[in-house]
Design an enzyme around this catalytic site. Structure first.
Site, PDB file in Angstrom:
ATOM      1  N   GLY A  46       8.130  66.689  46.043  1.00  0.00           N
ATOM      2  CA  GLY A  46       7.042  66.012  45.361  1.00  0.00           C
ATOM      3  C   GLY A  46       7.586  65.041  44.331  1.00  0.00           C
ATOM      4  O   GLY A  46       8.724  65.182  43.873  1.00  0.00           O
ATOM      5  N   GLN A  51       7.613  59.752  36.921  1.00  0.00           N
ATOM      6  CA  GLN A  51       9.048  59.991  37.153  1.00  0.00           C
ATOM      7  C   GLN A  51       9.790  58.723  37.573  1.00  0.00           C
ATOM      8  O   GLN A  51      11.017  58.686  37.535  1.00  0.00           O
ATOM      9  CB  GLN A  51       9.257  61.063  38.232  1.00  0.00           C
ATOM     10  CG  GLN A  51       8.869  62.463  37.779  1.00  0.00           C
ATOM     11  CD  GLN A  51       9.119  63.462  38.890  1.00  0.00           C
ATOM     12  OE1 GLN A  51       8.283  63.643  39.763  1.00  0.00           O
ATOM     13  NE2 GLN A  51      10.270  64.100  38.869  1.00  0.00           N
ATOM     14  N   CYS A  93      13.173  70.019  39.954  1.00  0.00           N
ATOM     15  CA  CYS A  93      12.522  68.745  39.665  1.00  0.00           C
ATOM     16  C   CYS A  93      13.561  67.640  39.795  1.00  0.00           C
ATOM     17  O   CYS A  93      14.685  67.799  39.317  1.00  0.00           O
ATOM     18  CB  CYS A  93      11.963  68.788  38.243  1.00  0.00           C
ATOM     19  SG  CYS A  93      11.086  67.299  37.780  1.00  0.00           S
ATOM     20  N   LEU A  94      13.179  66.538  40.432  1.00  0.00           N
ATOM     21  CA  LEU A  94      14.145  65.441  40.595  1.00  0.00           C
ATOM     22  C   LEU A  94      14.539  64.837  39.253  1.00  0.00           C
ATOM     23  O   LEU A  94      15.588  64.212  39.139  1.00  0.00           O
ATOM     24  CB  LEU A  94      13.569  64.357  41.514  1.00  0.00           C
ATOM     25  CG  LEU A  94      13.353  64.762  42.979  1.00  0.00           C
ATOM     26  CD1 LEU A  94      12.853  63.577  43.790  1.00  0.00           C
ATOM     27  CD2 LEU A  94      14.620  65.333  43.603  1.00  0.00           C
ATOM     28  N   HIS A 135       2.721  71.424  39.817  1.00  0.00           N
ATOM     29  CA  HIS A 135       3.907  70.866  39.145  1.00  0.00           C
ATOM     30  C   HIS A 135       3.737  69.349  38.959  1.00  0.00           C
ATOM     31  O   HIS A 135       4.012  68.809  37.889  1.00  0.00           O
ATOM     32  CB  HIS A 135       5.139  71.215  40.001  1.00  0.00           C
ATOM     33  CG  HIS A 135       6.435  70.607  39.567  1.00  0.00           C
ATOM     34  ND1 HIS A 135       7.547  71.368  39.259  1.00  0.00           N
ATOM     35  CD2 HIS A 135       6.833  69.305  39.416  1.00  0.00           C
ATOM     36  CE1 HIS A 135       8.550  70.558  38.928  1.00  0.00           C
ATOM     37  NE2 HIS A 135       8.149  69.301  39.025  1.00  0.00           N
ATOM     38  N   GLU A 136       3.244  68.674  40.011  1.00  0.00           N
ATOM     39  CA  GLU A 136       3.103  67.210  39.947  1.00  0.00           C
ATOM     40  C   GLU A 136       1.972  66.793  39.002  1.00  0.00           C
ATOM     41  O   GLU A 136       2.101  65.804  38.281  1.00  0.00           O
ATOM     42  CB  GLU A 136       2.884  66.612  41.342  1.00  0.00           C
ATOM     43  CG  GLU A 136       3.986  66.885  42.369  1.00  0.00           C
ATOM     44  CD  GLU A 136       5.393  66.611  41.863  1.00  0.00           C
ATOM     45  OE1 GLU A 136       5.570  65.709  41.021  1.00  0.00           O
ATOM     46  OE2 GLU A 136       6.330  67.311  42.298  1.00  0.00           O
ATOM     47  N   HIS A 139       3.174  66.764  35.615  1.00  0.00           N
ATOM     48  CA  HIS A 139       3.911  65.526  35.298  1.00  0.00           C
ATOM     49  C   HIS A 139       2.955  64.444  34.797  1.00  0.00           C
ATOM     50  O   HIS A 139       3.261  63.736  33.844  1.00  0.00           O
ATOM     51  CB  HIS A 139       4.616  64.978  36.547  1.00  0.00           C
ATOM     52  CG  HIS A 139       5.994  65.524  36.778  1.00  0.00           C
ATOM     53  ND1 HIS A 139       7.013  65.386  35.860  1.00  0.00           N
ATOM     54  CD2 HIS A 139       6.538  66.179  37.826  1.00  0.00           C
ATOM     55  CE1 HIS A 139       8.124  65.944  36.340  1.00  0.00           C
ATOM     56  NE2 HIS A 139       7.865  66.444  37.539  1.00  0.00           N
TER      57      HIS A 139
HETATM   58 NI    NI Z   1       9.104  67.458  38.885  1.00  0.00          NI
END
Ligand code: NI
Length: 171
Positions: A46, A51, A93-94, A135-136, A139
């Site tokens: 995701g 991000q 997480c990226l 999670h997204e 963000h």
């Molecule tokens: Ni993340």
């Protein structure tokens, strides 16, 4: 399509609340496609627009089995129902590479969102998909999964990330 640069924690843009998309124009569509490409490039499941430094409520995700590709675009996603039962998933997480922690969240959720062609939809998510969309959406509200951890663990991770960012900037 072009690959985007993923911001790394700590970065003030990752703490910002994103604004709703009011018009799904060419630039939003391109952003969605570029985000999907970027997510696959880094083997993420995701990615939220914040991000990649775009403070708009856009999420892409794909939690399907390896080898399958079922990318989903969710614009202005909103949780309209969440289950009482919770699940524990190891999250990553990226924006916080190489860190994985178990986080507890509702096991299933119903989400209202607009798709890439501008159609308002509702969808039910469970398993990894449910964890991922929560999670997204976090963000989009400036919240990271490490914010669920205790302050000691969180500051340890932040220190580690600061060091890591210094090292990659030297290269
Ligand atoms: Ni993340």
């Amino acid at each position: 399509m072009s690959e985007l640069t993923v911001l790394l924690h700590p970065d003030p843009r990752l703490k910002k609340t994103c604004i709703p998309v009011t018009n799904i124009d060419k630039s939003i569509k391109k952003l969605c496609l570029d985000m999907i490409e970027t997510m696959y490039k880094y083997s993420g499941v995701g990615l939220a627009a914040s991000q990649v430094g775009i403070l708009k409520r856009v999420v892409v995700m794909d939690c399907s089995e390896e080898g399958e590709k079922k990318p989903k675009v969710l614009i202005n996603p909103e949780i309209i129902w969440s289950s009482e039962d919770v699940s524990l998933f190891e999250e990553g997480c990226l924006s916080i590479p190489d860190i994985r922690e178990e986080i507890k969240r509702p096991s299933s959720v119903r989400i209202k969102f607009t798709d890439i062609s501008g159609v308002l939809k509702e969808d039910f998510f469970e398993g990894l998909w449910a964890t991922c969309i929560q999670h997204e959406i976090d963000h989009l509200n400036g919240k990271l999964f490490i914010d669920y951890l205790g302050p000691i663990k969180r500051s340890f991770i932040t220190k580690k990330m600061k060091k890591y960012k210094k090292e990659i900037n030297k290269k």
